[in-house]
Design a protein around this motif. Structure first.
Motif, short mmCIF file in Angstrom:
data_model
loop_
_atom_site.label_atom_id
_atom_site.label_comp_id
_atom_site.label_asym_id
_atom_site.label_seq_id
_atom_site.Cartn_x
_atom_site.Cartn_y
_atom_site.Cartn_z
N GLY A 84 -31.28 -32.53 -82.29
CA GLY A 84 -32.74 -32.45 -82.33
C GLY A 84 -33.27 -31.64 -81.17
N HIS A 85 -32.70 -31.86 -79.99
CA HIS A 85 -32.96 -30.97 -78.86
C HIS A 85 -32.16 -29.70 -79.07
N THR A 86 -30.88 -29.85 -79.36
CA THR A 86 -30.02 -28.79 -79.85
C THR A 86 -29.14 -29.39 -80.95
N ASP A 87 -28.51 -28.54 -81.74
CA ASP A 87 -27.63 -29.05 -82.80
C ASP A 87 -26.42 -29.78 -82.23
N GLY A 88 -25.97 -29.38 -81.05
CA GLY A 88 -24.74 -29.93 -80.50
C GLY A 88 -24.92 -31.07 -79.53
N CYS A 89 -26.09 -31.67 -79.47
CA CYS A 89 -26.32 -32.77 -78.53
C CYS A 89 -25.53 -34.01 -78.95
N VAL A 90 -24.84 -34.62 -77.99
CA VAL A 90 -24.18 -35.90 -78.23
C VAL A 90 -24.56 -36.87 -77.13
N THR A 91 -24.44 -38.14 -77.43
CA THR A 91 -24.60 -39.22 -76.46
C THR A 91 -23.26 -39.91 -76.32
N TYR A 92 -22.82 -40.13 -75.08
CA TYR A 92 -21.57 -40.82 -74.81
C TYR A 92 -21.88 -42.26 -74.43
N VAL A 93 -21.23 -43.22 -75.10
CA VAL A 93 -21.51 -44.64 -74.91
C VAL A 93 -20.22 -45.34 -74.48
N THR A 94 -20.30 -46.16 -73.43
CA THR A 94 -19.11 -46.89 -72.99
C THR A 94 -18.71 -47.93 -74.03
N GLU A 95 -17.44 -48.35 -73.95
CA GLU A 95 -16.87 -49.20 -74.99
C GLU A 95 -17.58 -50.55 -75.10
N ILE A 129 -35.94 -40.44 -69.39
CA ILE A 129 -36.68 -41.62 -68.93
C ILE A 129 -38.16 -41.38 -69.20
N ARG A 130 -38.72 -42.14 -70.12
CA ARG A 130 -40.11 -42.01 -70.55
C ARG A 130 -40.39 -40.60 -71.08
N GLY A 131 -39.41 -40.04 -71.74
CA GLY A 131 -39.57 -38.72 -72.32
C GLY A 131 -38.39 -38.42 -73.23
N CYS A 132 -38.22 -37.14 -73.59
CA CYS A 132 -37.09 -36.70 -74.39
C CYS A 132 -36.95 -35.20 -74.23
N GLY A 133 -35.88 -34.66 -74.74
CA GLY A 133 -35.70 -33.22 -74.67
C GLY A 133 -36.69 -32.51 -75.57
N ARG A 134 -37.02 -31.29 -75.20
CA ARG A 134 -37.94 -30.49 -76.01
C ARG A 134 -37.26 -30.05 -77.29
N SER A 135 -38.05 -29.67 -78.28
CA SER A 135 -37.49 -29.32 -79.59
C SER A 135 -38.06 -28.00 -80.11
N GLN A 156 -33.74 -23.18 -79.40
CA GLN A 156 -32.31 -23.47 -79.45
C GLN A 156 -32.00 -24.56 -80.48
N GLN A 157 -32.29 -24.30 -81.73
CA GLN A 157 -32.06 -25.20 -82.88
C GLN A 157 -32.86 -26.50 -82.80
N THR A 206 -35.52 -34.30 -86.58
CA THR A 206 -34.12 -34.65 -86.37
C THR A 206 -33.95 -35.45 -85.09
N LEU A 207 -34.67 -35.04 -84.04
CA LEU A 207 -34.57 -35.74 -82.76
C LEU A 207 -35.09 -37.16 -82.87
#
Length: 348
Positions: free
Chosen positions: A112-123, A136-142, A145-146, A151-152
Motif C-alpha cells: 500500500g505504501h509500496t508493493d513490496g512492503c512487509v511487516t516482520y512479527v516475532t514468534e 506511530i500515529r501515522g502511516c506511510g504515504r501512498s 512508488q506503487q 490497499t494500505l
C-alpha cells in the motif's frame, strides 16, 4: 532475546538489531548505508554473528546497507519477492519465517505504501516491525512508488491490527522523537486509520495529503533495487594505514599487538599525567608525552607526519585525545584499545 533500537538522524530511520542470547545469531532490520561502522561495531561489542540483514521495503529516503553488511560480515540479504531487488539471497513471501537461534520472524505482506512492503512479527506476536506501512500515529504515504491507499488500509487493519493489542509497534521512521507504540494504541488513536475509521475515511484522508517527494528518492530507489550496492560494485575505502576498528561510540581503535609491530611507522602519544610515568616500566619507547589536561594548548607539539595512536592507562582518556586531534586536523589517528592494561595483558 537481545534487542536494540538504533537511529539515523539524517533520514529519521530506525534500525533494529535482534539476536538470540544463546547462539548469538543476529538479524538487522532496515539498515542505513552511512551507519555501517556503527552497526558492525555493535555486533562486535555484543559478540554477535549477523545471519541476515532485512529490509521492510524499497526505501525512498535512504540507501540500505544490506549489500555492504554482506561484504563486511558474510550475512545473507533478505527482501520481499515483490520488491524485485537484486542481489538478494532470500526472497520472502507471506508466511515465510526468518530464523535466528531459537527465534524467528514471521513475514506478513503489508503493501500500500509500496508493493513490496512487509511487516516482520516475532514468534510470540509481542513485537512487529512495520516499516512504513504503519507509523506511530501515522502511516506511510501512498502517492508514489506503487502506492495505493485502499490497499494500505486493508494491510494495516487485516495484517497489523489483527495482532494482539499489546503487540509493540516498531516503525521504520519517526520524525517527532517517538520510539514505539502498540497495536491497541494505534487502533484507538491513529488519526488516519484508528478510532473505527472506514476505508472511505482513510482513502479520503490520504488523497487530501500534499507532501513533497523525499529528497533522496532519485538516488535511493535505484540503489535499493541493488540492495544498496554502489553502481561500480565497489565498497567504500577504509583506512589503509592500519587495521582500524571503529567502536559503537565512534572511536577509531587499533590493537596493542599492531602498535607493537609497527612502532617505527607511527607516533605514539601518551596522554597520562607526569606522576603516572615515574616507573619506566610503564612507558612506551619513543612516545610523545602530552598530558590530556594540556593537549588542547600543546597540540602543536604532536607530530603529524606519521599516523598518531593515543595511549593512557585504560584507553578512556586517550579516546578523548583522539577527538581533540581530529578537531585539530589530524586524519590518521586512532586509540590504542585498552591502553596500558591491555598492553600488559597481551604480554607486550
Amino acid at each position: 532475546m537481545i534487542f536494540r533500537q538504533l537511529y539515523d538522524a539524517t533520514s529519521s530511520t530506525y534500525t533494529y538489531l535482534l539476536a538470540d542470547e544463546d547462539t548469538r545469531e543476529a538479524v538487522y532490520i532496515d539498515t542505513v548505508y552511512e551507519q555501517v561502522q556503527r552497526d558492525r561495531a555493535l555486533l562486535d561489542e555484543l559478540n554477535l554473528t549477523l545471519k541476515y540483514v532485512l529490509d521492510t521495503h524499497c526505501h525512498a529516503d535512504h540507501v540500505t546497507a544490506a549489500w555492504l553488511m554482506k561484504q563486511k560480515t558474510g550475512c545473507k540479504i533478505v527482501s520481499a519477492e515483490a520488491v524485485g531487488a537484486d542481489p538478494v539471497d532470500v526472497q520472502v513471501k507471506p508466511g515465510d519465517r526468518i530464523a535466528f537461534g531459537r527465534h524467528h520472524l514471521e513475514v506478513r505482506a503489508t503493501p500500500g505504501h509500496t508493493d513490496g512492503c512487509v511487516t516482520y512479527v516475532t514468534e510470540d506476536h509481542k513485537m512487529a516491525f512495520t516499516g512504513d506501512a504503519l507509523l506511530i500515529r501515522g502511516c506511510g504515504r501512498s502517492d508514489f512508488q506503487q502506492g495505493n491507499a485502499g490497499t494500505l488500509f486493508h494491510s494495516i487493519t487485516e495484517q497489523i491490527f489483527s495482532l494482539p493489542d499489546d503487540c509493540i509497534i516498531y516503525p521504520a521512521h519517526d520524525y517527532a522523537g517517538r520510539t514505539r507504540s502498540t497495536v491497541g494504541e494505534e487502533k484507538a488513536f491513529n488519526p488516519r486509520v484508528g478510532g473505527g475509521a472506514s476505508e472511505q475515511d482513510f482513502v479520503g484522508y490520504m488523497k487530501a495529503m500534499r507532501l513533497p517527494h523525499p529528497k533522496k528518492i532519485d538516488i535511493a530507489l535505484p540503489a535499493n533495487l541493488r540492495s544498496g550496492m554502489p553502481e561500480d560494485g565497489q565498497a567504500p575505502s577504509e583506512p589503509d594505514w592500519a587495521d582500524v576498528r571503529v567502536t559503537f561510540s565512534g572511536v577509531p581503535e587499533v590493537e596493542p599487538e599492531w602498535v607493537h609491530q609497527h612502532q617505527p611507522e607511527i607516533t605514539i602519544l601518551d596522554v597520562r599525567e607526569a606522576e603516572e610515568l615515574e616507573n619506566e616500566y610503564d612507558r612506551l619507547d619513543g612516545a610523545v608525552i602530552v598530558p590530556l589536561s594540556q593537549l588542547r594548548e600543546r597540540v602543536g607539539e604532536v607530530p603529524n607526519e606519521k599516523p598518531v595512536v593515543c595511549f593512557c592507562r585504560s584507553g578512556r582518556r586517550s579516546a578523548m585525545a583522539v577527538s581533540i586531534l581530529k578537531e585539530n586536523g589530524f586524519e590518521r589517528v586512532a586509540n590504542i584499545h585498552g591502553g596500558l592494561l591491555k598492553w600488559r595483558d597481551s604480554g607486550l
